[in-house]
Write an enzyme that holds these catalytic residues in place. Structure first.
Site, short mmCIF file in Angstrom:
data_model
loop_
_atom_site.label_atom_id
_atom_site.label_comp_id
_atom_site.label_asym_id
_atom_site.label_seq_id
_atom_site.Cartn_x
_atom_site.Cartn_y
_atom_site.Cartn_z
N LYS A 155 0.82 -1.22 0.00
CA LYS A 155 0.00 0.00 0.00
C LYS A 155 0.86 1.27 0.00
O LYS A 155 0.63 2.19 -0.78
CB LYS A 155 -0.93 -0.03 1.23
CG LYS A 155 -1.99 -1.11 1.10
CD LYS A 155 -2.81 -1.26 2.35
CE LYS A 155 -2.11 -1.92 3.49
NZ LYS A 155 -1.70 -3.32 3.29
N THR A 232 11.08 4.55 5.88
CA THR A 232 9.92 4.92 6.72
C THR A 232 9.23 3.66 7.20
O THR A 232 8.08 3.71 7.64
CB THR A 232 8.90 5.77 5.93
OG1 THR A 232 8.52 5.04 4.76
CG2 THR A 232 9.45 7.12 5.54
N SER A 233 9.91 2.52 7.10
CA SER A 233 9.22 1.26 7.35
C SER A 233 9.48 0.75 8.77
O SER A 233 8.66 0.94 9.66
CB SER A 233 9.65 0.25 6.30
OG SER A 233 8.62 -0.64 6.05
N ARG A 234 10.61 0.11 8.97
CA ARG A 234 11.02 -0.31 10.32
C ARG A 234 12.54 -0.19 10.41
O ARG A 234 13.25 -0.53 9.45
CB ARG A 234 10.60 -1.76 10.60
CG ARG A 234 9.12 -1.92 10.94
CD ARG A 234 8.73 -1.29 12.29
NE ARG A 234 7.33 -1.45 12.61
CZ ARG A 234 6.37 -0.56 12.33
NH1 ARG A 234 6.66 0.56 11.69
NH2 ARG A 234 5.12 -0.79 12.70
N ASP A 258 12.75 7.80 9.06
CA ASP A 258 11.67 8.04 10.01
C ASP A 258 11.69 6.96 11.10
O ASP A 258 11.01 7.09 12.10
CB ASP A 258 10.31 8.02 9.29
CG ASP A 258 9.17 8.48 10.19
OD1 ASP A 258 9.36 9.50 10.89
OD2 ASP A 258 8.10 7.84 10.20
N GLU A 263 15.15 3.23 18.14
CA GLU A 263 14.08 4.19 18.41
C GLU A 263 13.19 3.83 19.61
O GLU A 263 12.52 4.71 20.18
CB GLU A 263 13.19 4.39 17.17
CG GLU A 263 12.29 3.21 16.86
CD GLU A 263 11.38 3.46 15.67
OE1 GLU A 263 11.83 4.02 14.67
OE2 GLU A 263 10.20 3.09 15.76
N HIS A 295 9.43 8.54 13.80
CA HIS A 295 8.28 7.68 13.51
C HIS A 295 6.98 8.49 13.37
O HIS A 295 5.99 8.21 14.04
CB HIS A 295 8.14 6.61 14.60
CG HIS A 295 7.59 5.32 14.06
ND1 HIS A 295 8.15 4.11 14.30
CD2 HIS A 295 6.52 5.06 13.27
CE1 HIS A 295 7.45 3.15 13.70
NE2 HIS A 295 6.45 3.73 13.07
N GLN A 296 7.03 9.48 12.50
CA GLN A 296 5.86 10.36 12.36
C GLN A 296 5.14 10.16 11.03
O GLN A 296 4.25 10.94 10.67
CB GLN A 296 6.29 11.83 12.49
CG GLN A 296 7.17 12.35 11.36
CD GLN A 296 7.47 13.84 11.49
OE1 GLN A 296 8.29 14.24 12.31
NE2 GLN A 296 6.81 14.65 10.68
P1 NAD Z 1 1.91 -3.81 2.85
O1 NAD Z 1 1.73 -5.12 3.52
O2 NAD Z 1 0.76 -3.24 2.10
O3 NAD Z 1 3.13 -3.92 1.82
C1 NAD Z 1 4.35 -4.52 2.16
C2 NAD Z 1 4.95 -5.06 0.86
O4 NAD Z 1 6.26 -5.55 1.17
C3 NAD Z 1 4.15 -6.23 0.25
O5 NAD Z 1 3.91 -5.98 -1.12
C4 NAD Z 1 5.07 -7.42 0.44
O6 NAD Z 1 4.96 -8.40 -0.60
C5 NAD Z 1 6.43 -6.74 0.42
N1 NAD Z 1 7.50 -7.54 1.00
C6 NAD Z 1 7.44 -8.42 2.01
N2 NAD Z 1 8.65 -8.96 2.21
C7 NAD Z 1 9.48 -8.42 1.30
C8 NAD Z 1 10.85 -8.59 0.97
N3 NAD Z 1 11.62 -9.47 1.63
N4 NAD Z 1 11.38 -7.84 -0.02
C9 NAD Z 1 10.61 -6.97 -0.73
N5 NAD Z 1 9.30 -6.78 -0.49
C10 NAD Z 1 8.75 -7.50 0.52
O7 NAD Z 1 2.45 -2.83 3.95
P2 NAD Z 1 2.37 -1.21 3.96
O8 NAD Z 1 1.07 -0.78 4.53
O9 NAD Z 1 2.77 -0.70 2.62
O10 NAD Z 1 3.47 -0.88 5.06
C11 NAD Z 1 4.84 -1.12 4.83
C12 NAD Z 1 5.57 -0.95 6.14
O11 NAD Z 1 5.54 0.43 6.52
C13 NAD Z 1 4.91 -1.66 7.33
O12 NAD Z 1 5.37 -2.97 7.43
C14 NAD Z 1 5.31 -0.84 8.51
O13 NAD Z 1 6.45 -1.43 9.11
C15 NAD Z 1 5.69 0.51 7.92
N6 NAD Z 1 4.87 1.62 8.43
C16 NAD Z 1 5.50 2.72 8.94
C17 NAD Z 1 4.76 3.81 9.40
C18 NAD Z 1 5.42 5.06 9.94
O14 NAD Z 1 4.76 5.82 10.68
N7 NAD Z 1 6.65 5.34 9.61
C19 NAD Z 1 3.37 3.75 9.34
C20 NAD Z 1 2.76 2.62 8.80
C21 NAD Z 1 3.52 1.55 8.33
#
Ligand code: NAD
Length: 329
Positions: A155, A232-234, A258, A263, A295-296
């Protein structure tokens, strides 16, 4: 239904209370304590607990919750890497999350970080405030015509891909599953090709055993010189020590984070008067081409409202035993 809400910040209550008025059967008590094995005991008598990204939802915590009759854990976030899912299953605890609340919010912050580190906006802002109108150390590159590499096109990654296209970038991506909505403008490549070709690399995959430290010194060496890296992921997708080595190798034009490995004790705390001991983050912050936010990514009005709405609905659905797809499995 009674929910104990951990690690409350004032914005939490401001976003949950208005939504609660539409759910008269749900009552929330807010506490500031973080969820951990010791504080899990506070949940005795509640149907559910509500926690955020820094909560410890490991086996010990879950055992304490189960001993106190709590059967539902509500994550008011998307990521669930802090949850021992096997332990939850064994203990009969349902864990619910908010898979999508406003993916645009996170993607927009990712692009914001890319732009800021490229043009050193954090430095420019301070320079002008101090009457320094020189352009020293502010030179960036045009984004248009460059290649953006998106790791994880779910997403959030999909929105980031769209934003990069909007900036006139060529967009390539790595994911195990191709997102059909992106087929018109995204070319899927191997991770190694992505590392070798991208001028901007933005991480949008979850933290799993497979993705832990996916950015390490080996992957950094495969990147182009002058690359921009955004996470911005983890935090633990990147090995911080290796990132520091890469920065010292002059690999990066900029690094925008982020999220970062250390953190957990920092997120949403004011630690401005603390002496940080052995902090690898402090070392990261000493570099001129690094910008860190706390983490915003999720923190927009729209996202907070959606989180509140879905979390409360998750509570009711979990109590009814409904399978909505928001369960963490
Ligand atoms: P999502 O599940 O919609 O998409 C994650 C994508 O990563 C999927 O298409 C999946 O197939 C792919 N994936 C899984 N393992 C993989 C790998 N080894 N290599 C490449 N791609 C791989 O998730 P999302 O809603 O897009 O969120 C992504 C991440 O963002 C979350 O996991 C979360 O950790 C992080 N997040 C951060 C914040 C923030 O405030 N900074 C907020 C929400 C989410």
């Amino acid at each position: 239904m009674k929910i104990l809400f951990y690690a409350t910040k004032n914005y939490d209550q401001k976003s949950f209370d208005p939504v609660l008025t539409r759910f008269p059967d749900v009552k929330i008590d807010y506490i500031e304590h973080e969820m951990e094995p010791m504080t899990a005991e506070f949940a005795k008598g509640y149907d559910a607990v509500c926690v955020f990204v820094s909560a410890n939802v490991g086996r010990k915590t879950l055992e304490v919750l189960a001993d106190n009759g709590v059967k539902i854990v509500l994550l008011r976030c998307a990521g669930f890497n802090n949850v021992d899912i096997e332990a939850a299953k064994e203990l009969g605890i349902t864990v619910m999350r908010v898979p999508a609340y406003s993916p645009e919010a996170v993607a927009e912050l990712a692009m914001g970080l890319a732009l800021c580190v490229n043009r050193r906006l954090y430095k420019a802002y301070n320079k002008v405030r101090e009457n320094d109108y020189s352009l020293k150390n502010l030179r960036g590159v045009n984004m248009r015509g460059k290649t953006a590499g998106i790791v994880g096109t779910g997403k959030i990654g999909a929105y980031m891909a769209e934003e990069c296209r909007g900036f006139g970038m060529k967009v390539i991506a790595y994911d195990m599953y191709e997102n059909p909505n992106l087929k018109d403008f995204v070319t899927y490549v191997s991770m190694d090709e992505l590392l070798a070709q991208s001028d901007l690399i933005s991480l949008h995959c979850p933290l799993t055993d497979d993705t832990y430290h996916m950015i390490n010194i080996e992957s950094i060496k495969k990147m182009k010189d002058g690359v921009i890296l955004v996470n911005t992921s983890r935090g633990a997708l990147i090995s911080t020590n290796d990132l520091i080595e890469g920065i010292r190798m002059r690999k990066f034009l900029g690094v925008g984070l982020d999220v970062y490995e250390e953190e957990t004790g920092n997120v949403y705390e004011d630690r401005s008067d603390d002496i940080m001991e052995h902090s690898v983050t402090s070392r990261l912050l000493s570099f001129p081409n690094v910008m860190i936010t706390s983490h915003q990514g999720f923190y927009t009005m729209e996202a907070l409202e959606a989180i509140a709405e879905t979390t409360i609905q998750n509570a009711l659905d979990a109590k009814e035993g409904l399978h909505t797809g928001n369960e963490v499995k």
